[in-house]
Design a protein around this motif. Structure first.
Motif, PDB file in Angstrom:
ATOM      1  N   ALA A 174      45.845  12.066  29.271  1.00  0.00           N
ATOM      2  CA  ALA A 174      45.451  10.671  29.504  1.00  0.00           C
ATOM      3  C   ALA A 174      46.512   9.930  30.305  1.00  0.00           C
ATOM      4  O   ALA A 174      46.194   9.141  31.206  1.00  0.00           O
ATOM      5  CB  ALA A 174      45.206   9.961  28.165  1.00  0.00           C
ATOM      6  N   THR A 175      47.773  10.175  30.001  1.00  0.00           N
ATOM      7  CA  THR A 175      48.861   9.531  30.741  1.00  0.00           C
ATOM      8  C   THR A 175      48.879   9.982  32.194  1.00  0.00           C
ATOM      9  O   THR A 175      49.085   9.171  33.107  1.00  0.00           O
ATOM     10  CB  THR A 175      50.214   9.823  30.063  1.00  0.00           C
ATOM     11  OG1 THR A 175      50.139   9.405  28.703  1.00  0.00           O
ATOM     12  CG2 THR A 175      51.344   9.110  30.749  1.00  0.00           C
ATOM     13  N   LEU A 176      48.650  11.267  32.427  1.00  0.00           N
ATOM     14  CA  LEU A 176      48.589  11.774  33.798  1.00  0.00           C
ATOM     15  C   LEU A 176      47.420  11.169  34.565  1.00  0.00           C
ATOM     16  O   LEU A 176      47.555  10.801  35.737  1.00  0.00           O
ATOM     17  CB  LEU A 176      48.502  13.296  33.796  1.00  0.00           C
ATOM     18  CG  LEU A 176      49.770  14.027  33.382  1.00  0.00           C
ATOM     19  CD1 LEU A 176      49.504  15.523  33.239  1.00  0.00           C
ATOM     20  CD2 LEU A 176      50.886  13.782  34.378  1.00  0.00           C
ATOM     21  N   ILE A 177      46.270  11.054  33.917  1.00  0.00           N
ATOM     22  CA  ILE A 177      45.112  10.446  34.577  1.00  0.00           C
ATOM     23  C   ILE A 177      45.387   8.976  34.869  1.00  0.00           C
ATOM     24  O   ILE A 177      45.044   8.476  35.943  1.00  0.00           O
ATOM     25  CB  ILE A 177      43.831  10.627  33.733  1.00  0.00           C
ATOM     26  CG1 ILE A 177      43.432  12.102  33.687  1.00  0.00           C
ATOM     27  CG2 ILE A 177      42.680   9.801  34.308  1.00  0.00           C
ATOM     28  CD1 ILE A 177      42.270  12.410  32.752  1.00  0.00           C
ATOM     29  N   THR A 178      46.028   8.266  33.939  1.00  0.00           N
ATOM     30  CA  THR A 178      46.384   6.867  34.171  1.00  0.00           C
ATOM     31  C   THR A 178      47.295   6.747  35.382  1.00  0.00           C
ATOM     32  O   THR A 178      47.091   5.897  36.261  1.00  0.00           O
ATOM     33  CB  THR A 178      47.085   6.268  32.931  1.00  0.00           C
ATOM     34  OG1 THR A 178      46.223   6.386  31.806  1.00  0.00           O
ATOM     35  CG2 THR A 178      47.426   4.810  33.154  1.00  0.00           C
ATOM     36  N   THR A 179      48.304   7.604  35.456  1.00  0.00           N
ATOM     37  CA  THR A 179      49.239   7.577  36.583  1.00  0.00           C
ATOM     38  C   THR A 179      48.517   7.869  37.890  1.00  0.00           C
ATOM     39  O   THR A 179      48.731   7.184  38.892  1.00  0.00           O
ATOM     40  CB  THR A 179      50.361   8.611  36.355  1.00  0.00           C
ATOM     41  OG1 THR A 179      50.995   8.327  35.106  1.00  0.00           O
ATOM     42  CG2 THR A 179      51.370   8.577  37.472  1.00  0.00           C
ATOM     43  N   LEU A 180      47.661   8.867  37.874  1.00  0.00           N
ATOM     44  CA  LEU A 180      46.934   9.248  39.084  1.00  0.00           C
ATOM     45  C   LEU A 180      45.984   8.145  39.539  1.00  0.00           C
ATOM     46  O   LEU A 180      45.920   7.831  40.732  1.00  0.00           O
ATOM     47  CB  LEU A 180      46.173  10.547  38.844  1.00  0.00           C
ATOM     48  CG  LEU A 180      45.511  11.185  40.049  1.00  0.00           C
ATOM     49  CD1 LEU A 180      46.511  11.410  41.173  1.00  0.00           C
ATOM     50  CD2 LEU A 180      44.871  12.497  39.635  1.00  0.00           C
ATOM     51  N   THR A 181      45.253   7.537  38.609  1.00  0.00           N
ATOM     52  CA  THR A 181      44.337   6.472  39.011  1.00  0.00           C
ATOM     53  C   THR A 181      45.085   5.243  39.501  1.00  0.00           C
ATOM     54  O   THR A 181      44.615   4.546  40.406  1.00  0.00           O
ATOM     55  CB  THR A 181      43.373   6.088  37.863  1.00  0.00           C
ATOM     56  OG1 THR A 181      44.129   5.735  36.705  1.00  0.00           O
ATOM     57  CG2 THR A 181      42.418   7.215  37.537  1.00  0.00           C
ATOM     58  N   MET A 187      36.949   2.013  44.919  1.00  0.00           N
ATOM     59  CA  MET A 187      37.702   1.089  44.070  1.00  0.00           C
ATOM     60  C   MET A 187      37.090   0.970  42.672  1.00  0.00           C
ATOM     61  O   MET A 187      37.815   0.927  41.677  1.00  0.00           O
ATOM     62  CB  MET A 187      37.802  -0.290  44.728  1.00  0.00           C
ATOM     63  CG  MET A 187      38.704  -0.303  45.951  1.00  0.00           C
ATOM     64  SD  MET A 187      40.359   0.379  45.675  1.00  0.00           S
ATOM     65  CE  MET A 187      41.063  -0.833  44.581  1.00  0.00           C
ATOM     66  N   ALA A 188      35.762   0.928  42.583  1.00  0.00           N
ATOM     67  CA  ALA A 188      35.113   0.859  41.270  1.00  0.00           C
ATOM     68  C   ALA A 188      35.428   2.110  40.455  1.00  0.00           C
ATOM     69  O   ALA A 188      35.744   2.021  39.253  1.00  0.00           O
ATOM     70  CB  ALA A 188      33.605   0.690  41.426  1.00  0.00           C
ATOM     71  N   ALA A 189      35.373   3.269  41.100  1.00  0.00           N
ATOM     72  CA  ALA A 189      35.691   4.515  40.400  1.00  0.00           C
ATOM     73  C   ALA A 189      37.158   4.536  39.977  1.00  0.00           C
ATOM     74  O   ALA A 189      37.489   4.990  38.876  1.00  0.00           O
ATOM     75  CB  ALA A 189      35.375   5.713  41.291  1.00  0.00           C
ATOM     76  N   SER A 190      38.026   4.037  40.830  1.00  0.00           N
ATOM     77  CA  SER A 190      39.451   3.993  40.501  1.00  0.00           C
ATOM     78  C   SER A 190      39.698   3.111  39.281  1.00  0.00           C
ATOM     79  O   SER A 190      40.436   3.485  38.365  1.00  0.00           O
ATOM     80  CB  SER A 190      40.235   3.485  41.708  1.00  0.00           C
ATOM     81  OG  SER A 190      41.596   3.414  41.422  1.00  0.00           O
ATOM     82  N   TRP A 191      39.079   1.948  39.251  1.00  0.00           N
ATOM     83  CA  TRP A 191      39.248   1.043  38.109  1.00  0.00           C
ATOM     84  C   TRP A 191      38.640   1.622  36.842  1.00  0.00           C
ATOM     85  O   TRP A 191      39.202   1.487  35.748  1.00  0.00           O
ATOM     86  CB  TRP A 191      38.657  -0.337  38.408  1.00  0.00           C
ATOM     87  CG  TRP A 191      39.609  -1.167  39.192  1.00  0.00           C
ATOM     88  CD1 TRP A 191      39.570  -1.432  40.535  1.00  0.00           C
ATOM     89  CD2 TRP A 191      40.780  -1.813  38.698  1.00  0.00           C
ATOM     90  NE1 TRP A 191      40.646  -2.209  40.893  1.00  0.00           N
ATOM     91  CE2 TRP A 191      41.404  -2.464  39.796  1.00  0.00           C
ATOM     92  CE3 TRP A 191      41.361  -1.913  37.444  1.00  0.00           C
ATOM     93  CZ2 TRP A 191      42.577  -3.187  39.648  1.00  0.00           C
ATOM     94  CZ3 TRP A 191      42.535  -2.638  37.302  1.00  0.00           C
ATOM     95  CH2 TRP A 191      43.117  -3.266  38.407  1.00  0.00           C
ATOM     96  N   MET A 192      37.482   2.287  36.960  1.00  0.00           N
ATOM     97  CA  MET A 192      36.859   2.899  35.782  1.00  0.00           C
ATOM     98  C   MET A 192      37.734   4.026  35.240  1.00  0.00           C
ATOM     99  O   MET A 192      37.874   4.186  34.029  1.00  0.00           O
ATOM    100  CB  MET A 192      35.461   3.432  36.126  1.00  0.00           C
ATOM    101  CG  MET A 192      34.427   2.348  36.355  1.00  0.00           C
ATOM    102  SD  MET A 192      34.201   1.273  34.936  1.00  0.00           S
ATOM    103  CE  MET A 192      33.533   2.412  33.756  1.00  0.00           C
ATOM    104  N   GLY A 193      38.318   4.818  36.142  1.00  0.00           N
ATOM    105  CA  GLY A 193      39.212   5.881  35.711  1.00  0.00           C
ATOM    106  C   GLY A 193      40.445   5.331  35.019  1.00  0.00           C
ATOM    107  O   GLY A 193      40.897   5.862  34.002  1.00  0.00           O
ATOM    108  N   PHE A 194      40.986   4.259  35.571  1.00  0.00           N
ATOM    109  CA  PHE A 194      42.159   3.629  34.974  1.00  0.00           C
ATOM    110  C   PHE A 194      41.812   3.088  33.590  1.00  0.00           C
ATOM    111  O   PHE A 194      42.538   3.334  32.619  1.00  0.00           O
ATOM    112  CB  PHE A 194      42.668   2.512  35.883  1.00  0.00           C
ATOM    113  CG  PHE A 194      43.992   1.954  35.473  1.00  0.00           C
ATOM    114  CD1 PHE A 194      45.163   2.678  35.689  1.00  0.00           C
ATOM    115  CD2 PHE A 194      44.089   0.708  34.881  1.00  0.00           C
ATOM    116  CE1 PHE A 194      46.401   2.171  35.312  1.00  0.00           C
ATOM    117  CE2 PHE A 194      45.315   0.191  34.499  1.00  0.00           C
ATOM    118  CZ  PHE A 194      46.473   0.920  34.720  1.00  0.00           C
ATOM    119  N   ALA A 195      40.682   2.389  33.472  1.00  0.00           N
ATOM    120  CA  ALA A 195      40.268   1.821  32.182  1.00  0.00           C
ATOM    121  C   ALA A 195      39.970   2.926  31.170  1.00  0.00           C
ATOM    122  O   ALA A 195      40.377   2.836  30.000  1.00  0.00           O
ATOM    123  CB  ALA A 195      39.045   0.932  32.375  1.00  0.00           C
ATOM    124  N   GLY A 196      39.277   3.982  31.601  1.00  0.00           N
ATOM    125  CA  GLY A 196      38.954   5.080  30.695  1.00  0.00           C
ATOM    126  C   GLY A 196      40.204   5.793  30.184  1.00  0.00           C
ATOM    127  O   GLY A 196      40.311   6.109  28.995  1.00  0.00           O
TER     128      GLY A 196
END
Length: 185
Positions: A43-50, A95-104
């Motif tokens: 989850a931390t890696l995905i947060t960093t990547l997004t 951008m919507a996908a990026s924000w959804m990934g960050f939120a998820g």
């Protein structure tokens, strides 16, 4: 070969070649088998990547401000995303996908930090949203394809993620077997 007394009553793991494991059952690959700490790292890696994706838009940013021929209208401004001006629908999906990934991924991180069970829907679905959003940001960052085809590919990935996180392990293995080995009978 090391003796692993803590892993099953003094049995050697893996069993020596030629020896059959008597009454040894391997648990099915289940979402609950995932370690919360490992998922927290993911989850931390995905947060960093997004976060990186959202701040480094494909195509970069305009280096100068350009005015129209009459000099009255700005065509683009220094620091504005190039993708937004040249591929507007693709930019907004990105951008919507990026924000959804960050939120998820943030929801998954917080859920795991407060010790929510790995098997909970909140953890599983926040992972699926974050991962699917990463796939969508990657797909739409490739500007040589049609946006509707990109979204169709993404929908297939989301359906596959849903199957892998929601279906029972024994059914999951059968589904993967059908998808991967359909012609091998």
């Amino acid at each position: 070969m090391a003796n692993s007394a803590g892993m099953g009553g003094g049995q050697v793991y893996p069993p020596p070649h030629g020896q059959a494991a008597v009454n040894q059952q391997h648990p099915p690959n289940n979402w609950a088998d995932n370690d919360a700490n490992t998922l927290l790292v993911v989850a931390t890696l995905i947060t960093t990547l997004t976060y990186q994706l959202g701040s480094n838009v494909p195509g970069g940013y305009w280096q100068d401000t350009q005015l129209s021929a009459d000099g009255k209208t700005e065509l683009h401004r220094t620091g504005d995303p190039v993708m937004r001006d040249l591929h507007r629908p693709r930019y907004w999906v990105f951008m919507a996908a990026s924000w959804m990934g960050f939120a998820g991924s943030m929801l998954m991180t917080l859920s795991l930090l407060v010790r929510m069970p790995v098997i909970s829907r909140q953890v599983r679905w926040s992972f699926a949203v974050a991962y699917a959003s990463l796939v969508l940001t990657f797909i739409v960052s490739q500007s040589g394809t049609h946006l509707s085809l990109d979204i169709l590919v993404w929908a297939v990935v989301v359906a596959f993620l849903w199957l892998m996180t929601s279906v029972r392990p024994e059914h999951r293995a059968r589904i993967v077997g059908c998808l991967c080995c359909a012609g091998d009978n």
